[in-house]
Design a protein around this motif. Structure first.
Motif, PDB file in Angstrom:
ATOM      1  N   TRP A 154      -3.691  16.567   4.835  1.00  0.00           N
ATOM      2  CA  TRP A 154      -2.841  17.761   4.788  1.00  0.00           C
ATOM      3  C   TRP A 154      -3.672  19.020   4.926  1.00  0.00           C
ATOM      4  CZ3 TRP A 154       2.342  16.869   4.588  1.00  0.00           C
ATOM      5  CH2 TRP A 154       2.762  15.607   4.143  1.00  0.00           C
ATOM      6  N   PRO A 155      -3.107  20.066   5.571  1.00  0.00           N
ATOM      7  CA  PRO A 155      -1.811  20.126   6.228  1.00  0.00           C
ATOM      8  C   PRO A 155      -1.850  19.455   7.603  1.00  0.00           C
ATOM      9  CG  PRO A 155      -2.952  22.194   6.536  1.00  0.00           C
ATOM     10  CD  PRO A 155      -3.828  21.355   5.642  1.00  0.00           C
ATOM     11  N   ILE A 156      -0.664  19.103   8.093  1.00  0.00           N
ATOM     12  CA  ILE A 156      -0.552  18.487   9.415  1.00  0.00           C
ATOM     13  C   ILE A 156      -0.283  19.615  10.412  1.00  0.00           C
ATOM     14  CG2 ILE A 156       0.667  16.805  10.830  1.00  0.00           C
ATOM     15  CD1 ILE A 156       1.429  15.382   8.179  1.00  0.00           C
ATOM     16  N   MET A 157      -1.360  20.098  11.053  1.00  0.00           N
ATOM     17  CA  MET A 157      -1.256  21.283  11.898  1.00  0.00           C
ATOM     18  C   MET A 157      -0.964  20.957  13.356  1.00  0.00           C
ATOM     19  SD  MET A 157      -4.304  23.669  10.312  1.00  0.00           S
ATOM     20  CE  MET A 157      -3.772  25.123  11.234  1.00  0.00           C
ATOM     21  N   GLU A 158      -1.340  19.750  13.794  1.00  0.00           N
ATOM     22  CA  GLU A 158      -1.087  19.364  15.178  1.00  0.00           C
ATOM     23  C   GLU A 158      -0.666  17.910  15.191  1.00  0.00           C
ATOM     24  OE1 GLU A 158      -4.771  17.932  14.005  1.00  0.00           O
ATOM     25  OE2 GLU A 158      -4.282  20.064  14.078  1.00  0.00           O
ATOM     26  N   SER A 159       0.002  17.492  16.244  1.00  0.00           N
ATOM     27  CA  SER A 159       0.578  16.152  16.270  1.00  0.00           C
ATOM     28  C   SER A 159       0.730  15.661  17.700  1.00  0.00           C
ATOM     29  CB  SER A 159       1.952  16.149  15.593  1.00  0.00           C
ATOM     30  OG  SER A 159       2.595  14.902  15.742  1.00  0.00           O
TER      31      SER A 159
ATOM     32  N   ASP B 225       6.015  20.167  20.968  1.00  0.00           N
ATOM     33  CA  ASP B 225       5.002  21.178  21.280  1.00  0.00           C
ATOM     34  C   ASP B 225       3.624  20.797  20.748  1.00  0.00           C
ATOM     35  OD1 ASP B 225       5.448  21.464  18.583  1.00  0.00           O
ATOM     36  OD2 ASP B 225       5.988  23.601  18.665  1.00  0.00           O
ATOM     37  N   HIS B 226       3.515  19.607  20.146  1.00  0.00           N
ATOM     38  CA  HIS B 226       2.263  19.090  19.567  1.00  0.00           C
ATOM     39  C   HIS B 226       1.772  19.908  18.368  1.00  0.00           C
ATOM     40  CE1 HIS B 226       2.037  16.147  22.679  1.00  0.00           C
ATOM     41  NE2 HIS B 226       1.951  17.046  23.648  1.00  0.00           N
ATOM     42  N   VAL B 227       2.646  20.723  17.810  1.00  0.00           N
ATOM     43  CA  VAL B 227       2.328  21.493  16.606  1.00  0.00           C
ATOM     44  C   VAL B 227       2.921  20.778  15.398  1.00  0.00           C
ATOM     45  CG1 VAL B 227       2.634  23.702  15.403  1.00  0.00           C
ATOM     46  CG2 VAL B 227       2.210  23.657  17.873  1.00  0.00           C
ATOM     47  N   GLY B 228       2.199  20.788  14.292  1.00  0.00           N
ATOM     48  CA  GLY B 228       2.653  20.133  13.074  1.00  0.00           C
ATOM     49  C   GLY B 228       3.710  20.941  12.342  1.00  0.00           C
ATOM     50  N   ASP B 229       3.961  20.550  11.085  1.00  0.00           N
ATOM     51  CA  ASP B 229       5.059  21.136  10.319  1.00  0.00           C
ATOM     52  C   ASP B 229       4.553  21.652   8.974  1.00  0.00           C
ATOM     53  OD1 ASP B 229       7.353  21.765   8.934  1.00  0.00           O
ATOM     54  OD2 ASP B 229       8.390  19.892   9.383  1.00  0.00           O
ATOM     55  N   PRO B 230       4.494  22.975   8.776  1.00  0.00           N
ATOM     56  CA  PRO B 230       4.005  23.531   7.509  1.00  0.00           C
ATOM     57  C   PRO B 230       5.012  23.466   6.373  1.00  0.00           C
ATOM     58  CG  PRO B 230       4.633  25.314   8.980  1.00  0.00           C
ATOM     59  CD  PRO B 230       4.796  24.040   9.761  1.00  0.00           C
ATOM     60  N   THR B 231       6.227  22.971   6.648  1.00  0.00           N
ATOM     61  CA  THR B 231       7.246  22.895   5.595  1.00  0.00           C
ATOM     62  C   THR B 231       7.279  21.539   4.894  1.00  0.00           C
ATOM     63  OG1 THR B 231       9.077  22.043   6.966  1.00  0.00           O
ATOM     64  CG2 THR B 231       8.670  24.424   7.020  1.00  0.00           C
TER      65      THR B 231
ATOM     66  N   ALA C 177      -5.767  24.546  24.353  1.00  0.00           N
ATOM     67  CA  ALA C 177      -5.857  25.932  23.909  1.00  0.00           C
ATOM     68  C   ALA C 177      -4.472  26.471  23.555  1.00  0.00           C
ATOM     69  CB  ALA C 177      -6.510  26.794  24.990  1.00  0.00           C
ATOM     70  N   GLU C 178      -3.468  26.072  24.341  1.00  0.00           N
ATOM     71  CA  GLU C 178      -2.100  26.522  24.066  1.00  0.00           C
ATOM     72  C   GLU C 178      -1.604  25.986  22.726  1.00  0.00           C
ATOM     73  OE1 GLU C 178       2.403  26.288  26.065  1.00  0.00           O
ATOM     74  OE2 GLU C 178       0.692  25.251  26.994  1.00  0.00           O
ATOM     75  N   VAL C 179      -1.879  24.711  22.451  1.00  0.00           N
ATOM     76  CA  VAL C 179      -1.472  24.118  21.171  1.00  0.00           C
ATOM     77  C   VAL C 179      -2.234  24.766  20.023  1.00  0.00           C
ATOM     78  CG1 VAL C 179      -1.486  21.990  19.804  1.00  0.00           C
ATOM     79  CG2 VAL C 179      -0.768  21.936  22.209  1.00  0.00           C
ATOM     80  N   PHE C 180      -3.526  25.001  20.229  1.00  0.00           N
ATOM     81  CA  PHE C 180      -4.321  25.673  19.194  1.00  0.00           C
ATOM     82  C   PHE C 180      -3.702  27.014  18.838  1.00  0.00           C
ATOM     83  CE2 PHE C 180      -7.517  28.377  17.425  1.00  0.00           C
ATOM     84  CZ  PHE C 180      -8.354  27.554  16.684  1.00  0.00           C
ATOM     85  N   ARG C 181      -3.362  27.808  19.853  1.00  0.00           N
ATOM     86  CA  ARG C 181      -2.787  29.129  19.598  1.00  0.00           C
ATOM     87  C   ARG C 181      -1.458  29.023  18.844  1.00  0.00           C
ATOM     88  NH1 ARG C 181      -5.011  30.370  24.880  1.00  0.00           N
ATOM     89  NH2 ARG C 181      -3.058  29.808  25.916  1.00  0.00           N
TER      90      ARG C 181
ATOM     91  N   GLU D  50       0.183  11.336  13.285  1.00  0.00           N
ATOM     92  CA  GLU D  50      -0.671  10.611  14.224  1.00  0.00           C
ATOM     93  C   GLU D  50      -1.410  11.605  15.115  1.00  0.00           C
ATOM     94  OE1 GLU D  50       1.583   7.719  16.334  1.00  0.00           O
ATOM     95  OE2 GLU D  50       2.258   6.691  14.522  1.00  0.00           O
ATOM     96  N   ARG D  51      -2.668  11.827  14.745  1.00  0.00           N
ATOM     97  CA  ARG D  51      -3.472  12.812  15.468  1.00  0.00           C
ATOM     98  C   ARG D  51      -4.729  12.202  16.050  1.00  0.00           C
ATOM     99  NH1 ARG D  51      -3.776  16.836  10.455  1.00  0.00           N
ATOM    100  NH2 ARG D  51      -3.550  14.847   9.393  1.00  0.00           N
ATOM    101  N   GLY D  52      -4.973  10.933  15.695  1.00  0.00           N
ATOM    102  CA  GLY D  52      -6.214  10.291  16.126  1.00  0.00           C
ATOM    103  C   GLY D  52      -7.305  10.496  15.090  1.00  0.00           C
ATOM    104  N   LEU D  53      -8.194   9.527  15.010  1.00  0.00           N
ATOM    105  CA  LEU D  53      -9.266   9.586  14.022  1.00  0.00           C
ATOM    106  C   LEU D  53     -10.466  10.351  14.568  1.00  0.00           C
ATOM    107  CD1 LEU D  53      -9.246   5.937  12.632  1.00  0.00           C
ATOM    108  CD2 LEU D  53      -8.518   7.997  11.440  1.00  0.00           C
ATOM    109  N   LEU D  54     -11.055  11.200  13.719  1.00  0.00           N
ATOM    110  CA  LEU D  54     -12.306  11.866  14.049  1.00  0.00           C
ATOM    111  C   LEU D  54     -13.426  11.068  13.388  1.00  0.00           C
ATOM    112  CD1 LEU D  54     -11.209  15.555  13.384  1.00  0.00           C
ATOM    113  CD2 LEU D  54     -11.486  14.461  15.601  1.00  0.00           C
TER     114      LEU D  54
END
Length: 641
Positions: free
Chosen positions: A494-499, A504-510, A445-449, A232-236
């Motif tokens: 995919w991939p789910i990079m943010e959430s 921490d609002h970071v996704g899961d690469p596994t 910016a913190e989540v992006f990093r 769930e990241r929101g629609l663009l």
């Protein structure tokens, strides 16, 4: 691999239209090294399509390949890879596409992991696949028809549950930019519609009622629940004038349910259409400039192109080029055969598209693709090409001038590498949304990093003001994308990079590797899945080199990136990117630094285990990746370091 696999069906349909024969290939001869999708398709291409074969020759193969996750219940796994020699590229060469909807699962449920078509039928035909049985049928009644009428006629013949792949009049007339269309408005470019037409193959129709087995159904169900939650990241969504067209809701492909651009839209007149991304808006700028024209015209323009099977990316470039040529006097109304004052109207796009699809007048030249049209019409005409003009896709979307990370992604691919570009651009888009309105996105910016560091492999990857860490980021993105395109997983999910739903609002690469293990019973992890991607990437490198790609000399993004400063971009007008502090960095006026790019490319070669001077793959690297069997031919051609 086990003889009775989980995930895979175990057989691939091979159709020789010249000899009207239908046989099976054993999927498991390929799957242990190449997974499925783009991986297996590329290996079959290596085996079947030599460098001397032309794109429209009978010996070219049209390869449609599913992945081990297709139709298993795995989310957003309803796509197929398309591979073959592309007539759209100049010169012709290996290329790939990707399409979704409901055909890929139907093919899997019918008992096949893919279809390989070679040869040329004596007369128009279509392929009918029904629960493990396949036959070549007469298509005289379908030939000359648009894609939507073909759909309707196939439903009349085989029932409402039939799924299909077809090409329109442009494909029949060997227009090099012709597309393939499937149900749910899924399409693939690269000129594969012309390849289909060259084989006198009008359609592939499929009905399937089976289902591949899953090794650990409960584990897959648990992973699906986790995926839904963190995705769930929101629609663009493209902003539209609501009084003219509204977003009604998701138009998900088979067994998806994740956030996606694909949506059902309704116009003011009540017309409904399933639309997504560039094909949705390619004609909108011109309708918006035409007084009194409604946005519905742009919706109809997409439908016209789909029905004729013309690539909307190419059509967007053609329209822009025609306008520029007309304004400069390079082409007169008589030369073009078009009433340029009508641009933005439905009549204009209908006339232009029909002219190209039927190869009439200037359309006969444009049917060869803009690059070849430029060669035919000369330098005055080519002077009106923008950087968007490319062999397949656009040449400047998310360009290296804006986002350094994309430099090596463009440099190593025969076409616009959209699935890889999206890994960069989607993360930036969510960061831009957060800056605009924080409640639209949690990607600060913190989540992006944090996300860039986790997914791209280093704490230097996120800083888009420097070249450091970008070679490693490219390697990670390529490996993940090639594995994703072989499983086959949807690029928009995919991939789910943010959430929004992780601490921490970071996704899961596994997640991808865990889902693969649950479906197939083959235990692997993120690194193991990346090794598949690395192998498939190196196989494609071998294919390209065998067909004449020059290592190092051709490993470059387009020249404009080095010499033409970027000024703006529709999706990032201010041209800002994350930098070393909380404050964004402006890249307006930037070009790609040639010396720093060369240093980055050398670092990339070393990370890949290739020779850093020549750019050729080392024998030891190919052996490590299980590609020893391609070494003899590569060595004979002088293509191994």
């Amino acid at each position: 691999m086990r003889s009775k696999p989980f995930g895979w069906c175990g057989k691939i349909l091979k159709v020789d239209l010249t000899h009207a024969s239908v046989t099976d290939l054993d999927t498991m001869d390929y799957a242990d090294r190449f997974l499925g999708g783009r991986g297996i398709a590329t290996r079959i291409y290596w085996d079947e399509v030599g460098p001397e074969v032309g794109a429209l020759d009978p010996e070219n193969c049209l390869i449609l390949m599913n992945g081990p996750l297709t139709a298993t219940g795995a989310l957003a796994a309803s796509r197929s890879a398309i591979v073959g020699k592309s007539p759209m590229l100049m010169p012709e060469g290996f290329c790939y596409g990707n399409l979704g909807g409901y055909l890929p699962p139907a093919l899997k449920k019918a008992g096949y992991d893919g279809v390989v078509v070679t040869g040329r039928a004596e007369r128009p035909c279509y392929l009918w696949i029904n629960d493990g049985k396949a036959e070549i049928r007469d298509a005289a009644s379908l030939w000359g028809k648009g894609t939507y009428e073909v759909r309707d006629r196939l439903r009349q013949a085989h029932g409402e549950k039939v799924r299909f792949l077809t090409t329109g009049i442009a494909g029949e007339n060997l227009c090099r930019t012709a597309t393939l269309l499937t149900d749910h408005e899924g399409s693939a470019t690269s000129g594969f519609g012309a390849v289909m037409g060259s084989k006198n193959l009008k359609a592939i129709a499929v009905v399937g009622t089976g289902r591949p087995q899953v090794a650990e159904p409960k584990k897959l169900a648990d992973l699906n629940r986790l995926t839904r939650r963190i995705s769930e990241r929101g629609l663009l969504l493209v902003p539209l004038p609501k009084e003219q067209m509204r977003y009604v809701g998701k138009a998900s492909c088979y067994q998806c349910g994740l956030d996606c651009f694909r949506g059902l839209f309704r116009t003011a007149s009540g017309k409904e259409a399933i639309l997504k991304c560039q094909s949705m808006i390619f004609y909108m700028p011109w309708t918006a400039r035409r007084s009194g024209e409604m946005i519905e015209t742009a919706v109809d323009a997409t439908r016209v192109c789909n029905d004729l099977s013309l690539c909307t990316m190419e059509m967007e470039n053609v329209v822009n080029w025609l306008v520029s040529c007309h304004r400069s006097g390079t082409l007169s109304a008589k030369d073009s055969g078009l009433e340029m004052s009508q641009i933005g109207s439905l009549a204009f796009i209908e006339d232009l598209a029909t002219m190209i699809a039927r190869r009439e007048g200037l359309g006969d030249i444009l049917a060869e693709g803009l690059l070849r049209a430029g060669e035919h019409l000369g330098d005055r005409a080519k002077a009106h090409f923008t950087p968007s003009v490319s062999g397949v896709g656009f040449g400047e979307s998310y360009s290296p001038r804006e986002y350094i990370t994309t430099a090596m992604l463009y440099a190593l691919e025969p076409r616009q590498p959209m699935s890889m570009l999206h890994e960069v651009s989607f993360l930036i888009a969510h960061w831009l949304l957060h800056r605009l309105k924080p409640d639209l996105s949690d990607t600060s910016a913190e989540v992006f990093r944090a996300a860039a560091t986790r997914f791209w492999g280093s704490d230097k990857a996120w800083d888009l003001s420097t070249y450091e860490g970008k070679a490693l980021a490219a390697v990670r993105i390529q490996n993940r994308s090639y594995a994703k395109d072989s499983l086959v997983l949807c690029d928009f999910a995919w991939p789910i990079m943010e959430s929004r739903n992780t601490p921490d609002h970071v996704g899961d690469p596994t997640l991808e590797s865990r889902i693969f293990s649950a479906v197939t019973g083959i235990e692997t992890d993120e690194a193991g899945l990346h090794e598949y991607g690395e192998r498939i990437f190196n196989l494609q490198r071998g294919v390209l080199l065998r067909e004449g790609w020059q290592a190092r000399d051709d490993d470059l993004p387009a020249e404009f990136n080095f010499i033409e400063p970027v000024q703006t971009h529709m999706l990032n007008p201010e041209l800002i990117v994350p930098g070393p502090t909380e404050e964004p960095v402006s890249v307006r006026g930037s070009v790609l630094d040639r010396q720093k790019f060369n240093e980055m490319r050398t670092e990339f070669y070393e990370l890949r285990g290739w020779d850093p001077v020549s750019g050729l793959q080392r024998r030891g690297t190919l052996e490590r990746l299980g590609l020893s069997d391609i070494i003899p031919e590569m060595k004979t051609r002088g293509l191994v370091a």
